[in-house]
Design a protein around this motif. Structure first.
Motif, PDB file in Angstrom:
ATOM      1  N   ILE A  82       0.849  -1.214   0.055  1.00  0.00           N
ATOM      2  CA  ILE A  82       0.043  -0.100   0.226  1.00  0.00           C
ATOM      3  C   ILE A  82       0.895   1.241   0.002  1.00  0.00           C
ATOM      4  CG2 ILE A  82      -1.805   1.235   1.224  1.00  0.00           C
ATOM      5  CD1 ILE A  82      -2.753  -1.533   2.463  1.00  0.00           C
ATOM      6  N   SER A 122      -3.233   7.556  -3.497  1.00  0.00           N
ATOM      7  CA  SER A 122      -4.214   6.870  -4.193  1.00  0.00           C
ATOM      8  C   SER A 122      -5.709   7.628  -4.119  1.00  0.00           C
ATOM      9  CB  SER A 122      -4.616   5.403  -3.422  1.00  0.00           C
ATOM     10  OG  SER A 122      -4.848   5.344  -2.069  1.00  0.00           O
ATOM     11  N   VAL A 211      -4.893   4.979   2.323  1.00  0.00           N
ATOM     12  CA  VAL A 211      -4.559   5.831   1.325  1.00  0.00           C
ATOM     13  C   VAL A 211      -3.214   5.811   0.852  1.00  0.00           C
ATOM     14  CG1 VAL A 211      -4.527   8.106   0.246  1.00  0.00           C
ATOM     15  CG2 VAL A 211      -6.536   7.266   1.308  1.00  0.00           C
ATOM     16  N   VAL A 217      -3.963  -0.864  -3.791  1.00  0.00           N
ATOM     17  CA  VAL A 217      -4.673  -0.287  -2.982  1.00  0.00           C
ATOM     18  C   VAL A 217      -5.760  -1.447  -2.369  1.00  0.00           C
ATOM     19  CG1 VAL A 217      -6.650   1.009  -2.539  1.00  0.00           C
ATOM     20  CG2 VAL A 217      -4.858   1.546  -4.379  1.00  0.00           C
ATOM     21  N   SER A 219      -8.445  -3.404  -1.142  1.00  0.00           N
ATOM     22  CA  SER A 219      -9.967  -3.446  -1.740  1.00  0.00           C
ATOM     23  C   SER A 219     -10.768  -4.116  -0.762  1.00  0.00           C
ATOM     24  CB  SER A 219      -9.897  -3.764  -3.077  1.00  0.00           C
ATOM     25  OG  SER A 219      -9.451  -5.069  -3.346  1.00  0.00           O
ATOM     26  N   ASN A 232      -2.932  -0.081  -8.245  1.00  0.00           N
ATOM     27  CA  ASN A 232      -3.058   1.331  -8.357  1.00  0.00           C
ATOM     28  C   ASN A 232      -2.624   1.616  -9.758  1.00  0.00           C
ATOM     29  OD1 ASN A 232      -2.486   3.890  -8.038  1.00  0.00           O
ATOM     30  ND2 ASN A 232      -1.043   3.724  -6.420  1.00  0.00           N
TER      31      ASN A 232
END
Length: 534
Positions: A82, A122, A211, A217, A219, A232
């Motif tokens: 992330i 993001s 973020v 990312v 989900s 991403n």
């Protein structure tokens, strides 16, 4: 102040935390195979297009994963998906991410990082120097319990982090530190605009919908089952090839073995004995072994077994060679560490007390200490097949000198939390860590008042040696100092290094780009965006 461009590259890696193994259990499957054999339907039945890579992991990262306090293996693997750091150290030297380069002042105190200006979070917000300053200051704030606190705060003062402009940050050490650049690396940057009003980084709503600036990312998360990541598209190092990556939580190794051989998952970490049982080629799999610089150990709680001679006697009764051969089969799969520093490190020395098995010596020392018929409680992660086997062997070996061992297997996270308390119920426990190359990165485990000193000893001479080592810049003098540190720690009888084992990745043949993604300690892949699937 004048600056010189940093040109040297060094093979370093630092994670100042214990990297313990399995955490939680397995319930539902995050993917379901379609008729073509490709996993492309979610557990909730919603269709998703594109390629899905499923990695079986042995524990649950949890829903409170965050940059500041997360320090376990599976949590850090999630963080790496992330978020991004300024830079990372690996065997090939410095690898740049959010920073492009660094300049070092002539007095070797100030490190000035030049940041990328093409990175977005993001949620679309721009990444700037404000995010870097915010993250490092939060990590250095003692009340936040940051995993890298000891890398930024010293007896001489705290690293001063300043914004020069939107894409330049300076970091000034409170003293000349030979390992400074390593100490400043591998800290992942979090968004100031999301977390600036947060007072509890470990428990807040933003951790559940993170973020980041990383290749993926998050989900979807299902406790005890899986974590799902979507690519991403605006990742600054290039859009990932694989659309969806799933960390499927499978605690039981036998279940994981079946899952990867059936094609239910695409990757898994196995032990040599487990891999030996598998039909690798028949199931379109391959194996890749790599070193993490890991040290697996047995620690003795000095707060419960206070007599140094008794602790030393217990270690003389053990046989690490038997343990390693039973767990890792051949010497190709492991190296033997004689101290807290792994073999291969330039500071590693064999000139320490090795505690090679000597049953008669052990019996005599226990008798002299008046500790015959001793009973001890040994903690280990019950979901870890290596620790399970090691625990039984320790029990058998200590029985030969008249010591009764109560095996206390349990959840690895619960054990790790218990170890923090000097008044915990365990006399000894297994664990493992992956630290940096510079010996100072190990100080958070071995200084008397260090956050991760789970031996709970108090040896001022060890603390003083670490302090001397971190301020000494002459390489030969530093080696002399850290040789003394290794000798002193072994003499405490609290620390028994057992193995520096290789990690074996079992992965589907249709997955490529492994060399480009780079196999690294803790995270498995340095950059998952480079992985590809046929």
């Amino acid at each position: 102040m004048t600056f010189k461009k940093l040109k040297r590259t060094v093979a370093l890696f630092c994670v100042s935390a214990l990297a313990l193994s399995a955490l939680s259990g397995c319930s539902k499957d995050p993917t379901a195979e379609d008729t073509s054999g490709n996993a492309n339907a979610t557990a909730t039945g919603q269709s998703t297009s594109g390629k899905t890579f499923t990695y079986a992991i042995a524990g649950d990262p949890g829903n409170n994963v965050n940059v500041i306090t997360t320090s376990d293996r599976f949590g850090l693997m999630t963080i790496k998906m992330i978020y991004s750091p300024l830079l990372m150290y690996n065997a090939d030297g410095i690898n740049w991410f959010l920073a492009k380069d660094v300049e070092v002042s002539d007095d070797n105190l100030t490190y000035t990082f030049h940041l990328r200006d093409d990175v977005k979070w993001s949620d679309g917000q721009p990444f700037t120097a404000d995010d870097v300053v915010f993250t490092y200051e939060a990590m250095a704030d003692e009340k936040n319990g940051g995993w890298a606190y000891s890398q930024l705060v010293y007896d001489q003062g705290t690293v001063k982090v300043e914004k020069i402009d939107d894409y330049t940050v300076s970091m000034t050490m409170p003293f000349v530190n030979a390992s400074a650049l390593e100490m400043l690396s591998n800290i992942f940057i979090m968004p100031k605009h999301i977390y600036e009003n947060v007072t509890d980084f470990e428990n807040n709503e933003f951790n559940m919908n993170p973020v980041g600036t990383g290749p993926y990312v998050m989900s979807e998360y299902s406790a005890g089952s899986y974590v799902k990541f979507s690519k991403n598209d605006s990742y600054f190092l290039g859009t990932p090839d694989i659309d969806t990556i799933v960390f499927q939580i499978i605690e039981n190794s036998n279940t994981a073995m079946l899952a990867i051989q059936s094609g239910e998952v695409n990757a898994w970490i196995g032990t040599p004995s487990e891999v030996q049982q598998m039909k690798i080629e028949e199931n379109n799999l391959k194996t890749v072994a790599y070193s993490e610089g890991r040290v697996g150990y047995l620690m003795i709680n000095a707060n419960r077994i206070k007599d140094e001679k008794v602790r030393q006697a217990l270690l003389f009764a053990l046989n690490r060679d038997e343990m390693n051969q039973a767990c890792f089969l051949t010497a190709e799969n492991y190296e033997t560490p004689w101290s807290f520093i792994p073999p291969g490190n330039e500071y590693f020395t064999e000139n320490v007390e090795k505690y090679e098995q000597n049953i008669e010596k052990s019996k005599q020392m226990l008798k002299e200490a008046g500790a015959e018929n001793l009973k001890i409680k040994l903690g280990f992660a019950s979901s870890d097949p290596v620790q399970q086997k090691q625990a039984v062997m320790v029990q058998e070996q200590l029985q030969k000198v008249g010591v009764t061992v109560e095996l206390a297997g349990g959840d690895a996270t619960a054990l790790s939390n218990a170890m923090k308390d000097p008044n915990n119920e365990y006399d000894a426990y297994f664990g493992g860590y992956i630290m940096g190359i510079d010996p100072d990165t190990f100080s958070s485990l071995f200084e008397s008042t260090a956050a991760f000193n789970y031996m709970h000893y108090d040896y001022p001479e060890i603390d003083q040696l670490f302090k001397q080592g971190r301020t000494e810049t002459d390489p030969e003098k530093r080696k002399e100092i850290y040789t003394k540190v290794q000798q002193a720690i072994q003499n405490t009888g609290c620390f028994y290094p057992i193995t520096s084992n290789k990690r074996i990745l079992v992965i589907s043949n249709n997955v490529s780009g492994i060399e480009e993604a780079k196999l690294v300690p803790v995270y498995t892949f340095e950059d998952t965006s480079k992985l590809k699937m046929n």
